[in-house]
Motif scaffolding. Structure first.
Motif, mmCIF file in Angstrom:
data_model
loop_
_atom_site.group_PDB
_atom_site.id
_atom_site.type_symbol
_atom_site.label_atom_id
_atom_site.label_comp_id
_atom_site.label_asym_id
_atom_site.label_seq_id
_atom_site.Cartn_x
_atom_site.Cartn_y
_atom_site.Cartn_z
ATOM 1 N N LEU A 28 0.840 -1.192 0.000
ATOM 2 C CA LEU A 28 0.000 0.000 0.000
ATOM 3 C C LEU A 28 0.874 1.240 0.000
ATOM 4 O O LEU A 28 1.887 1.288 0.693
ATOM 5 N N GLY A 29 0.467 2.212 -0.774
ATOM 6 C CA GLY A 29 1.196 3.474 -0.809
ATOM 7 C C GLY A 29 0.906 4.287 0.441
ATOM 8 O O GLY A 29 0.114 3.886 1.315
ATOM 9 N N PRO A 30 1.554 5.429 0.547
ATOM 10 C CA PRO A 30 1.335 6.285 1.718
ATOM 11 C C PRO A 30 -0.118 6.743 1.804
ATOM 12 O O PRO A 30 -0.732 7.085 0.781
ATOM 13 N N ARG A 31 -0.678 6.707 2.984
ATOM 14 C CA ARG A 31 -2.074 7.093 3.165
ATOM 15 C C ARG A 31 -2.192 8.606 3.268
ATOM 16 O O ARG A 31 -1.444 9.262 3.987
ATOM 17 N N ARG A 32 -3.147 9.132 2.523
ATOM 18 C CA ARG A 32 -3.398 10.569 2.616
ATOM 19 C C ARG A 32 -4.198 10.858 3.880
ATOM 20 O O ARG A 32 -5.131 10.117 4.217
ATOM 21 N N PRO A 33 -3.868 11.922 4.574
ATOM 22 C CA PRO A 33 -4.650 12.248 5.764
ATOM 23 C C PRO A 33 -6.091 12.593 5.391
ATOM 24 O O PRO A 33 -6.341 13.276 4.394
ATOM 25 N N VAL A 34 -7.028 12.055 6.149
ATOM 26 C CA VAL A 34 -8.440 12.341 5.908
ATOM 27 C C VAL A 34 -8.800 13.637 6.639
ATOM 28 O O VAL A 34 -8.606 13.742 7.855
ATOM 29 N N ARG A 35 -9.321 14.583 5.907
ATOM 30 C CA ARG A 35 -9.660 15.873 6.506
ATOM 31 C C ARG A 35 -11.170 15.935 6.750
ATOM 32 O O ARG A 35 -11.973 15.507 5.920
ATOM 33 N N ALA A 42 -15.776 22.643 -7.023
ATOM 34 C CA ALA A 42 -14.502 22.438 -6.330
ATOM 35 C C ALA A 42 -14.701 22.384 -4.816
ATOM 36 O O ALA A 42 -14.083 21.564 -4.117
ATOM 37 N N LEU A 43 -15.565 23.232 -4.287
ATOM 38 C CA LEU A 43 -15.844 23.210 -2.849
ATOM 39 C C LEU A 43 -16.487 21.890 -2.441
ATOM 40 O O LEU A 43 -16.107 21.282 -1.426
ATOM 41 N N THR A 44 -17.443 21.427 -3.228
ATOM 42 C CA THR A 44 -18.102 20.154 -2.913
ATOM 43 C C THR A 44 -17.099 19.003 -2.933
ATOM 44 O O THR A 44 -17.100 18.142 -2.042
ATOM 45 N N ALA A 45 -16.246 19.000 -3.945
ATOM 46 C CA ALA A 45 -15.244 17.935 -4.049
ATOM 47 C C ALA A 45 -14.293 17.939 -2.854
ATOM 48 O O ALA A 45 -13.775 16.885 -2.453
ATOM 49 N N ALA A 46 -14.075 19.109 -2.258
ATOM 50 C CA ALA A 46 -13.175 19.223 -1.104
ATOM 51 C C ALA A 46 -13.890 19.028 0.226
ATOM 52 O O ALA A 46 -13.275 19.174 1.288
ATOM 53 N N GLY A 47 -15.179 18.713 0.186
ATOM 54 C CA GLY A 47 -15.928 18.509 1.421
ATOM 55 C C GLY A 47 -16.269 19.784 2.153
ATOM 56 O O GLY A 47 -16.403 19.776 3.373
#
Length: 380
Positions: free
Chosen positions: A4-11, A310-315
């Motif tokens: 597994l590659g490096p995990r991205r931090p979940v924001r 873009a805002l929706t995609a970024a949560g």
């Protein structure tokens, strides 16, 4: 074995309005408030209602307040108490929630829509005066997005033409202009306590405030089935049922104690937006005489669809207040062809409301600013 590659931090998502967080901070006080209501059992017309009315009147700086079922009722009851009805016209800014115009229609009058100012999207006093005619009975000044309309100019116009000046203060709890609070600047003011408002209940609620105790008494009678205040079995006029319930009044008493601090936090949020947002986002101007409460953090942006994607995609939460001005709503098509109101029409395609709660953090604002700086613009 799978590598597994490096995990991205979940924001965490950035909420548009974080009501659960606001209530967590005062949960012990809320628990005590509604426990008291449960204990005494006066669920309608209990002692908390009269106490809230006194406390809110003091906060606004007026002599009288009556709690009602919601902000729309508050507007309608004011107009009815002023004697406005069939054959009358009421000047209303087109850039407002539809309830402002609905209340005018509900008493049988006709809303006369006018344009707003380009720098703050509040009602334009010059447009108000130009719209006044022989049937005009009142002007409704909407304190939109948490900023007080130009009441000195509007008051001068209303006095010059002998008109009632009504405040729609549903988005302006605690806002000031020249040191005076919204709700103390016209003949009467309507407030909404919808949960998302700066002073919100846990359901619907509203209030009317005025320095004219007689006007508030008429509103109180109309809101209580037209009942004679001295004999509850006698109904002097045909009224309606519009009341602020006891449990909501109890909640509002708790939230009122922290309103000024919450509003100061909202001002810090919008000041941070001004510092961090890219040049492509224009934050609405603030009257230097005023102290806004930023019910909404509104900007104007060129490619709104790309920005919201873009805002929706970024949560990140967002809103639009309001994409269709009142003069273009089908509900008012029967009043004739839509008037030419170019400022409101242009703004409707560009306005965007960004996350804004007392608890909105600098980190969250930085995330919003970064997304709006980087989002791709579509060819137009």
């Amino acid at each position: 074995m799978t590598l597994l590659g490096p995990r991205r931090p979940v924001r965490e998502p950035v909420p548009f309005l974080d009501l659960p967080e606001a209530h967590r901070r005062i949960r012990p006080e809320l628990d005590a408030a509604w426990s008291a209501v449960l204990d005494h059992g006066a669920y309608v017309g209990g002692p908390e209602v009269a106490r809230f009315e006194r406390e809110f009147a003091d906060h606004v700086g007026v002599g009288a307040c009556v709690g009602v079922a919601n902000g729309t009722d508050a507007l309608e009851l004011i107009l009815a108490a002023l004697g406005i009805g069939r054959g009358d016209e009421v000047v209303v800014p087109t850039n407002t929630f539809v309830a402002t115009a609905e209340a005018v229609r509900a008493v049988g009058a006709r809303p006369r829509f006018v344009d707003v100012r380009p720098h703050d999207l509040l009602v334009d006093p010059a447009a108000v005066e130009a719209a006044i005619g022989p049937r005009t009975a009142a002007v409704v000044a909407v304190h939109l997005f948490g900023q007080v309309a130009d009441m000195p100019a509007l008051d001068a116009i209303a006095r010059r033409h002998g008109l009632a000046l009504v405040e729609d203060a549903a988005q302006a709890h605690g806002a000031r202009l020249a040191g005076r609070r919204a709700g103390a600047l016209g003949h009467a003011a309507a407030f909404s306590f919808y949960p998302g408002k700066n002073l919100g209940a846990l359901g619907d609620g509203g209030a009317v405030t005025s320095a004219d105790a007689g006007l508030v008494d008429r509103v109180r009678v109309l809101a209580d089935h037209g009942r004679d205040p001295h004999d509850r079995h006698v109904h002097r006029v045909s009224g309606r049922n519009s009341r602020l319930d006891t449990v909501q009044a109890a909640v509002l008493r708790v939230r009122l104690r922290g309103l000024d601090a919450d509003n100061a936090a909202r001002r810090r949020v919008v000041a941070t937006y001004r510092d961090l947002l890219p040049e492509s986002c224009r934050v609405l101007a603030v009257d230097p005489r005023g102290e806004p409460v930023h019910h909404l953090a509104v900007v104007e942006i060129d490619d709104r669809e790309a920005a919201t994607d873009a805002l929706t995609a970024a949560g990140i939460g967002w809103g639009i207040h309001y994409p269709i001005p009142c003069h273009r709503q089908p509900a008012f098509a029967g009043d004739g062809p839509p008037p030419s109101l170019p400022v409101a029409d242009a703004a409707a395609a560009r306005i965007l409301s960004l996350p804004c709660s007392p608890g909105t953090t600098t980190d969250q604002i930085e995330r919003v600013a970064a997304v709006l700086a980087d989002h791709p613009r579509r060819d137009r």
